[in-house]
Design a protein around this motif. Structure first.
Motif, PDB file in Angstrom:
ATOM      1  N   MET A 113       3.293 -11.393  -3.384  1.00  0.00           N
ATOM      2  CA  MET A 113       1.917 -11.866  -3.297  1.00  0.00           C
ATOM      3  C   MET A 113       1.884 -13.318  -2.837  1.00  0.00           C
ATOM      4  SD  MET A 113       0.531 -10.189  -6.857  1.00  0.00           S
ATOM      5  CE  MET A 113      -1.076 -11.006  -6.833  1.00  0.00           C
ATOM      6  N   GLU A 114       2.699 -14.155  -3.456  1.00  0.00           N
ATOM      7  CA  GLU A 114       2.755 -15.556  -3.060  1.00  0.00           C
ATOM      8  C   GLU A 114       3.352 -15.713  -1.667  1.00  0.00           C
ATOM      9  OE1 GLU A 114       2.775 -19.677  -2.689  1.00  0.00           O
ATOM     10  OE2 GLU A 114       1.480 -18.222  -3.701  1.00  0.00           O
TER      11      GLU A 114
ATOM     12  N   THR B  98       6.493  -1.575  -2.786  1.00  0.00           N
ATOM     13  CA  THR B  98       6.225  -2.926  -3.276  1.00  0.00           C
ATOM     14  C   THR B  98       5.039  -3.534  -2.559  1.00  0.00           C
ATOM     15  OG1 THR B  98       8.541  -3.298  -3.887  1.00  0.00           O
ATOM     16  CG2 THR B  98       7.190  -5.255  -3.501  1.00  0.00           C
ATOM     17  N   ALA B  99       4.967  -3.321  -1.244  1.00  0.00           N
ATOM     18  CA  ALA B  99       3.867  -3.869  -0.460  1.00  0.00           C
ATOM     19  C   ALA B  99       2.529  -3.263  -0.890  1.00  0.00           C
ATOM     20  CB  ALA B  99       4.110  -3.623   1.026  1.00  0.00           C
ATOM     21  N   ILE B 100       2.499  -1.967  -1.123  1.00  0.00           N
ATOM     22  CA  ILE B 100       1.258  -1.317  -1.561  1.00  0.00           C
ATOM     23  C   ILE B 100       0.800  -1.892  -2.899  1.00  0.00           C
ATOM     24  CG2 ILE B 100       0.242   0.844  -2.367  1.00  0.00           C
ATOM     25  CD1 ILE B 100       2.008   2.281  -0.293  1.00  0.00           C
ATOM     26  N   LEU B 101       1.723  -1.980  -3.849  1.00  0.00           N
ATOM     27  CA  LEU B 101       1.356  -2.438  -5.190  1.00  0.00           C
ATOM     28  C   LEU B 101       1.005  -3.927  -5.192  1.00  0.00           C
ATOM     29  CD1 LEU B 101       0.984  -1.301  -7.991  1.00  0.00           C
ATOM     30  CD2 LEU B 101       3.356  -1.913  -8.508  1.00  0.00           C
TER      31      LEU B 101
ATOM     32  N   PHE C 223      -4.712  -9.528   1.257  1.00  0.00           N
ATOM     33  CA  PHE C 223      -4.545  -8.150   0.781  1.00  0.00           C
ATOM     34  C   PHE C 223      -4.723  -7.177   1.938  1.00  0.00           C
ATOM     35  CE2 PHE C 223      -7.996  -5.012   0.299  1.00  0.00           C
ATOM     36  CZ  PHE C 223      -7.251  -3.904  -0.090  1.00  0.00           C
ATOM     37  N   SER C 224      -5.774  -7.403   2.732  1.00  0.00           N
ATOM     38  CA  SER C 224      -6.042  -6.492   3.851  1.00  0.00           C
ATOM     39  C   SER C 224      -4.919  -6.555   4.884  1.00  0.00           C
ATOM     40  CB  SER C 224      -7.387  -6.823   4.495  1.00  0.00           C
ATOM     41  OG  SER C 224      -7.341  -8.026   5.238  1.00  0.00           O
ATOM     42  N   LEU C 225      -4.321  -7.724   5.066  1.00  0.00           N
ATOM     43  CA  LEU C 225      -3.226  -7.851   6.032  1.00  0.00           C
ATOM     44  C   LEU C 225      -1.992  -7.087   5.576  1.00  0.00           C
ATOM     45  CD1 LEU C 225      -3.460 -11.663   6.965  1.00  0.00           C
ATOM     46  CD2 LEU C 225      -4.530  -9.690   8.100  1.00  0.00           C
ATOM     47  N   VAL C 226      -1.688  -7.162   4.283  1.00  0.00           N
ATOM     48  CA  VAL C 226      -0.520  -6.437   3.753  1.00  0.00           C
ATOM     49  C   VAL C 226      -0.664  -4.943   4.008  1.00  0.00           C
ATOM     50  CG1 VAL C 226       0.719  -5.791   1.652  1.00  0.00           C
ATOM     51  CG2 VAL C 226       0.040  -8.175   2.014  1.00  0.00           C
ATOM     52  N   HIS C 227      -1.832  -4.394   3.717  1.00  0.00           N
ATOM     53  CA  HIS C 227      -2.044  -2.964   3.906  1.00  0.00           C
ATOM     54  C   HIS C 227      -2.163  -2.596   5.386  1.00  0.00           C
ATOM     55  CE1 HIS C 227      -3.328  -1.623  -0.399  1.00  0.00           C
ATOM     56  NE2 HIS C 227      -2.231  -2.355  -0.398  1.00  0.00           N
ATOM     57  N   ASP C 228      -2.800  -3.460   6.180  1.00  0.00           N
ATOM     58  CA  ASP C 228      -2.876  -3.219   7.621  1.00  0.00           C
ATOM     59  C   ASP C 228      -1.487  -3.150   8.237  1.00  0.00           C
ATOM     60  OD1 ASP C 228      -5.591  -3.213   7.456  1.00  0.00           O
ATOM     61  OD2 ASP C 228      -5.928  -5.038   8.623  1.00  0.00           O
TER      62      ASP C 228
ATOM     63  N   VAL D 244       5.479  -7.929   4.496  1.00  0.00           N
ATOM     64  CA  VAL D 244       5.873  -7.671   3.108  1.00  0.00           C
ATOM     65  C   VAL D 244       6.647  -6.363   2.988  1.00  0.00           C
ATOM     66  CG1 VAL D 244       5.033  -7.248   0.759  1.00  0.00           C
ATOM     67  CG2 VAL D 244       3.989  -9.049   2.167  1.00  0.00           C
ATOM     68  N   HIS D 245       6.181  -5.319   3.675  1.00  0.00           N
ATOM     69  CA  HIS D 245       6.860  -4.017   3.530  1.00  0.00           C
ATOM     70  C   HIS D 245       8.229  -4.007   4.201  1.00  0.00           C
ATOM     71  CE1 HIS D 245       4.995  -3.452   7.507  1.00  0.00           C
ATOM     72  NE2 HIS D 245       5.909  -2.531   7.715  1.00  0.00           N
ATOM     73  N   ILE D 246       8.461  -4.898   5.145  1.00  0.00           N
ATOM     74  CA  ILE D 246       9.781  -5.014   5.761  1.00  0.00           C
ATOM     75  C   ILE D 246      10.702  -5.866   4.886  1.00  0.00           C
ATOM     76  CG2 ILE D 246      11.055  -5.968   7.730  1.00  0.00           C
ATOM     77  CD1 ILE D 246       9.655  -3.355   8.368  1.00  0.00           C
ATOM     78  N   LYS D 247      10.208  -6.980   4.395  1.00  0.00           N
ATOM     79  CA  LYS D 247      11.018  -7.892   3.574  1.00  0.00           C
ATOM     80  C   LYS D 247      11.394  -7.245   2.244  1.00  0.00           C
ATOM     81  CE  LYS D 247      11.112 -12.680   1.926  1.00  0.00           C
ATOM     82  NZ  LYS D 247      12.334 -13.037   2.703  1.00  0.00           N
TER      83      LYS D 247
END
Length: 205
Positions: A33-34, A104-107, A76-81, A96-99
């Motif tokens: 998140m941070e 983890t990215a969804i949650l 938040f919208s960018l993480v899910h996008d 986030v989902h790659i790192k």
């Protein structure tokens, strides 16, 4: 002078953001998140929130929490996008989902959404119903815009009016929301806040 004013708002916001960074346990939830919030960006939406507050005679310090809430929601919208688009990079850094991974990215994205509501709600009780209603409607419109965007990827032709409807949901309404919420915190009446929303919506388009 205008540039110096915006620079001050930017610095005030960044200072507040850093001192109110998401934290807690498990760290595997809060560190991503941070991470997404620390990647930078123009901070257009929170600065507009603060500027609109001041434009109606308010103290921008009173709008810092909801301004951060709007920026948290944007991220938040960018993480899910990024998950939906299978994007490897965001602001020249790993998404986030790659790192980490998709789950983890969804949650973490979900937690950002919850945090956004907590921050948005930190306004005077008098304007809280209007602020929450505006924010909730905006969040719904953003989901609608994202759904249209995904549907358009499967089509060979998209009409101009359809594209404008999509981009209004994905981009414009949150800019309008930022201005309207800042205006209400600053003392604007509902009609003036609505005018600020329309201005931001058109600016986004």
């Amino acid at each position: 002078m205008a540039t110096e004013h915006l620079d001050r708002l930017f610095k005030d916001f960044e200072s507040y953001r850093v001192t109110h960074a998401p934290s807690g346990t498990p760290k595997s939830l809060y560190v991503p998140m941070e991470y997404i919030l620390s990647l930078g960006g123009k901070r257009l939406r929170p600065i507009l929130t603060l500027a609109a507050c001041e434009a109606f005679g308010g103290d921008s310090q009173q709008a810092l929490a909801p301004a951060l809430g709007i920026e948290v929601f944007h991220n938040f919208s960018l993480v899910h996008d990024d998950i939906m688009d299978q994007a490897p990079l965001r602001r020249a850094s790993e998404t986030v989902h790659i790192k980490w991974d998709i789950n983890t990215a969804i949650l973490s994205g979900d937690a950002l959404l919850v945090e956004a509501y907590r921050l948005i709600a930190q306004v005077d009780a008098e304007v809280l119903p209007d602020v929450l209603d505006r924010f909730t409607q905006t969040a719904r419109r953003l989901c609608e815009g994202q759904q249209l965007d995904m549907e358009f990827e499967q089509r060979s032709e998209v009409e101009e009016a359809e594209y404008l409807e999509m981009i209004e949901g994905k981009t414009s309404v949150l800019i309008g929301c930022a201005l309207a919420i800042g205006a209400r915190i600053g003392g604007a009446d509902k009609d003036s806040a609505n005018a600020m929303y329309d201005f931001g919506r058109k600016l986004g388009l």
